[in-house]
Design a protein around this motif. Structure first.
Motif, mmCIF file in Angstrom:
data_model
loop_
_atom_site.group_PDB
_atom_site.id
_atom_site.type_symbol
_atom_site.label_atom_id
_atom_site.label_comp_id
_atom_site.label_asym_id
_atom_site.label_seq_id
_atom_site.Cartn_x
_atom_site.Cartn_y
_atom_site.Cartn_z
ATOM 1 N N UNK A 1 0.845 -1.171 0.000
ATOM 2 C CA UNK A 1 0.000 0.000 0.000
ATOM 3 C C UNK A 1 0.892 1.235 0.000
ATOM 4 N N UNK A 2 0.507 2.188 -0.789
ATOM 5 C CA UNK A 2 1.221 3.454 -0.839
ATOM 6 C C UNK A 2 1.108 4.126 0.527
ATOM 7 N N UNK A 3 2.228 4.556 1.069
ATOM 8 C CA UNK A 3 2.252 5.160 2.410
ATOM 9 C C UNK A 3 1.388 6.412 2.462
ATOM 10 N N UNK A 52 -6.266 -5.086 -2.133
ATOM 11 C CA UNK A 52 -5.454 -4.880 -3.339
ATOM 12 C C UNK A 52 -4.039 -5.404 -3.124
ATOM 13 N N UNK A 53 -3.470 -5.128 -1.953
ATOM 14 C CA UNK A 53 -2.115 -5.579 -1.645
ATOM 15 C C UNK A 53 -2.021 -7.100 -1.660
ATOM 16 N N UNK A 54 -3.042 -7.767 -1.162
ATOM 17 C CA UNK A 54 -3.037 -9.232 -1.129
ATOM 18 C C UNK A 54 -2.982 -9.790 -2.551
ATOM 19 N N UNK A 55 -3.768 -9.214 -3.447
ATOM 20 C CA UNK A 55 -3.828 -9.736 -4.820
ATOM 21 C C UNK A 55 -2.630 -9.330 -5.654
ATOM 22 N N UNK A 56 -1.875 -8.335 -5.232
ATOM 23 C CA UNK A 56 -0.672 -7.933 -5.970
ATOM 24 C C UNK A 56 0.484 -8.893 -5.743
#
Length: 57
Positions: A1-3, A52-56
């Motif tokens: 995730x973008x900070x 989203x992070x999980x699927x990336x």
């Protein structure tokens, strides 16, 4: 995730918490409801970014 996004979503959630508490303290139900909405919106955005992070990966 973008900070930056993570901080923005957390800030929105915290803003909602503060607004909700302020509305409750002053007896203003409209402000309290708006705060609850901001809090929920910020939390939902955080969950969306985590998914989203999980699927990336």
């Amino acid at each position: 995730m973008n900070v930056g996004k993570k901080m923005a979503h957390k800030a929105e959630e915290l803003k909602g918490q503060a607004q909700k508490v302020f509305g409750r303290a002053t007896g203003n139900r409209k402000v309290e409801a708006e705060g609850h909405g901001h809090q929920a919106k910020g939390g939902a955005k955080q969950v969306g970014e985590k998914i989203k992070d999980i699927f990336r990966r």
